[in-house]
Enzyme design. Sequence first.
Site, PDB file in Angstrom:
ATOM      1  N   ASP A   1      -5.444  -0.583  14.678  1.00  0.00           N
ATOM      2  CA  ASP A   1      -5.304  -1.455  15.850  1.00  0.00           C
ATOM      3  C   ASP A   1      -4.179  -2.445  15.593  1.00  0.00           C
ATOM      4  O   ASP A   1      -4.119  -3.069  14.523  1.00  0.00           O
ATOM      5  CB  ASP A   1      -6.600  -2.215  16.143  1.00  0.00           C
ATOM      6  CG  ASP A   1      -7.520  -1.447  17.090  1.00  0.00           C
ATOM      7  OD1 ASP A   1      -7.144  -0.335  17.517  1.00  0.00           O
ATOM      8  OD2 ASP A   1      -8.612  -1.961  17.395  1.00  0.00           O
TER       9      ASP A   1
ATOM     10  N   ASP B   1      -9.105   7.013  15.723  1.00  0.00           N
ATOM     11  CA  ASP B   1      -8.314   5.814  15.979  1.00  0.00           C
ATOM     12  C   ASP B   1      -8.703   4.767  14.940  1.00  0.00           C
ATOM     13  O   ASP B   1      -9.615   3.965  15.144  1.00  0.00           O
ATOM     14  CB  ASP B   1      -8.580   5.299  17.395  1.00  0.00           C
ATOM     15  CG  ASP B   1      -7.657   4.135  17.747  1.00  0.00           C
ATOM     16  OD1 ASP B   1      -6.835   3.740  16.899  1.00  0.00           O
ATOM     17  OD2 ASP B   1      -7.774   3.607  18.874  1.00  0.00           O
TER      18      ASP B   1
ATOM     19  N   GLU C   1       0.277   3.022  20.196  1.00  0.00           N
ATOM     20  CA  GLU C   1      -0.005   1.765  20.893  1.00  0.00           C
ATOM     21  C   GLU C   1       1.281   1.112  21.376  1.00  0.00           C
ATOM     22  O   GLU C   1       1.355   0.600  22.503  1.00  0.00           O
ATOM     23  CB  GLU C   1      -0.774   0.808  19.978  1.00  0.00           C
ATOM     24  CG  GLU C   1      -2.242   1.163  19.793  1.00  0.00           C
ATOM     25  CD  GLU C   1      -3.013   0.064  19.086  1.00  0.00           C
ATOM     26  OE1 GLU C   1      -2.726  -1.122  19.338  1.00  0.00           O
ATOM     27  OE2 GLU C   1      -3.903   0.391  18.280  1.00  0.00           O
TER      28      GLU C   1
ATOM     29  N   SER D   1      -3.740  20.651  11.915  1.00  0.00           N
ATOM     30  CA  SER D   1      -4.293  21.640  11.006  1.00  0.00           C
ATOM     31  C   SER D   1      -5.224  22.548  11.782  1.00  0.00           C
ATOM     32  O   SER D   1      -5.616  22.235  12.905  1.00  0.00           O
ATOM     33  CB  SER D   1      -5.072  20.974   9.851  1.00  0.00           C
ATOM     34  OG  SER D   1      -4.277  20.050   9.155  1.00  0.00           O
TER      35      SER D   1
END
Length: 819
Positions: free
Chosen positions: A336, A333, A195, A261
């Site tokens: 924030d 995600d 971000e 991975s």
Amino acid sequence: MMLIFRWLLRLFSGLVVLGLLALMFSYYFLSRSLPDYSEDFALPGITAPVEIVRNNANVPHIFGANDADVFYALGFAHAQDRLWQMTMLRRTAQGRLSEVFGERTVKIDELLRRFDIYNLAIRSLDAQDAATRTALEAYANGVNAWIGQVNADARGRGAPEFFLFSNEIAVWQPADSLAIIKLMALQLSSHLESEVLRARMSLLLPDTRLRDILPDDPGTGVTTLPDYASLVPGVRPSFEPLRMAEDPLSPFHRRAFAGASNSWAAAPTRSAAGGTLLANDPHLGFTAPTLWYLARLELQSGGVIGATIPGMPVVLAGRSEDLGWALTSSYLDDQDLYIEEVNPANTEEYRTPDGWKAFETRRSIITVKDAEPVTITLRWTDNGPVLPGSHYDLASVTPPGHVASLAWTAFSPADTSMTSAMRLMAAKTTDQAIAAGELFVAPSQNLMLADRGGIAFQMIGQMPARDAAHQSQGRLPSPGWIAANRWQGTLPYTDNPRVQAPETGILGNTNNKTVDRPFPQHVSFDWGDTQRIQRWLGLMKTREVHTRESFIEAQLDTVSVMARGLLPLIAADLWFTGEAAPDGTPERLRQRALEILAEWNGEMNEHLPEPLITMAWLRAVQDRLIRDELGPMADEFTHVEPVFIDRVFRNTDGAAVWCDIIQSSPVETCTEIARLALDDALLALTERYGPNIESWRWGDAHQATHDHPVLGEVPLLRYFVNIRQSTSGGDDTLMRGRTKGSLPDPFLNVHGGGYRGVYDFADPDSSVFISATGQSGHPLSRYYDNLGELWRRGEYIPMSLDPELARAAAVGITRLSPE
């Protein structure tokens, strides 16, 4: 003269004798902490006799009358072999490294205190179910039993490192194990840094060029994001590279190392032997010893075997008699970043949708070795902890009068991830395993499953519930006082991606995009792979049915789809052009390099020069493309971005404009940039490896760096504790060897599959696994690096639950009995 010579000879001889005596005494004291694996112990806190049978690879097979005693013995075995590593993980989570390492680690401790993960772990203890709390307590008792033996019998302070650093070992607490899970979440999360980077790049570049350098995964439909300067007014562009701790002790990894991975599974219909197949190689940073510790536990629900992390009483990746489970990073995600407005009339308050509100505030004191203590003020908002502008370079995206805070699922004070992992070990079917995953909070993972009848895929970990009207969709820092930007709890577990009994009979994940759903059910805009998945798909399609050997072959595959795709683009106008140049000239060297690349199949083999030339060329191409536009910020892109280079050389959406050097009058073409970059790369390689291009070896540059995070930097000692190995593979091969990226050795292999396992349920005891170094963390132990050469060569050891096989060639049997 003869007299002087005699005295010099005597002095020299005396020094040699003193040196030998010093070495002998050092070896004696250091070797005192080597455990005797055939010793018997009478210990408090255990209810019945337990056996720890270590097979010939020093993998402990633990047999006890009840689960609590088995977990007790696992804690004992972990502490015997990895006590220093465990205490370091705990200190890191607690933010107490500076008590041992001084001012060097103050910034690391400060940020960890602000995240407050250790106190959150303590609070999460009450959220675990009764069986998990019992296991955690028994495990802690086992660790403390070995610490007690170290203190009572002068066993070399428990590990050689304790002679050089603090030898005070606090008792192990159940919450310590929970804190390590949160520490793993920290190492596997990259969205905070992403971000910040996207916000800073948006201040420097127009939207079309931002999509070039920070591209979305192909196929993702994303509406144009708001301009960050309009979203958060008052910020100014900055060309300074993002600053993060590069210390080996730091748990904060750059986004390039945030997690990767591989895992794949085959149903009985796609298996030659008629049983399910499962392969897994989770990728983490390399250390000596590796983070993974192989173990087998005989629980009341049956035997489980696989990879553990010292400090936690669970098999994180492995199998039982009926079920196999594998992990890959989901790239959810789950973070924030918020910009919080501070009340100009009262700096102890911040703005919320309902008006001004006081920060939650408390002081924390960081004790620093050989220096004054450091007192910091911790502040929390409704969204999460306030982070200082000096970390993650947040100051560059935070306007005056504001601070940055972070929302993250791992900040849950009722994190039941440990209970979920415990229930997973007891599961018998994919349905039961999926049910167990509902309690997992963070770090989010893709769980690949295989039972005796079928296969399944389930993303575990809580998904934040975002408002569809979120201003930045979680891709940029957003104003924390706007209600639509705030999280609204978490999404139901049924929204997590899930696949059961696929029609194709094959499942796989290489950190690639797993779903194509609109925001806010999208999972993520940023994924960890666009290249490896293409090679995996090709390998899976070449066979109608698969075997254990074909899964191993895929796990060890070193062909780079990225190199195969990009070389024809950047070399299209350079191959086989012009007359042969005179020997010894730069032009002839370039022609020779192009000749051998034209015949190369893309295999990143350690013995070949082609991978080295290709990676050096692509790095040079990327640097020439972005350096003039980004300046020092170009240092942020330490690894080749294949989608970016592809867009530029295909001129996708006008991306070829990157090839023009903006400071020069002529308009440069992409072919000119490719030619100049190749000359740059060959000059650097010639200076490093000599003029004979055929003698260059990828493995010389791509050495796996299993370095001791503390002693690995100490002169002389580093040659005894660091494990370096020439390796094949690269950033975008299935046998992934993520390169360091930064100078002076950008191609060192620093991140990859430290654990590999392949499970065959047609014959479960024919399953195999391996770890990258050895079981012991003691540099004087023969088990410190005994598995390393097998790992390097792509070999495995048996992964059997047969107790007789473990006993047949045991290096020792430790018997624990009640005191």
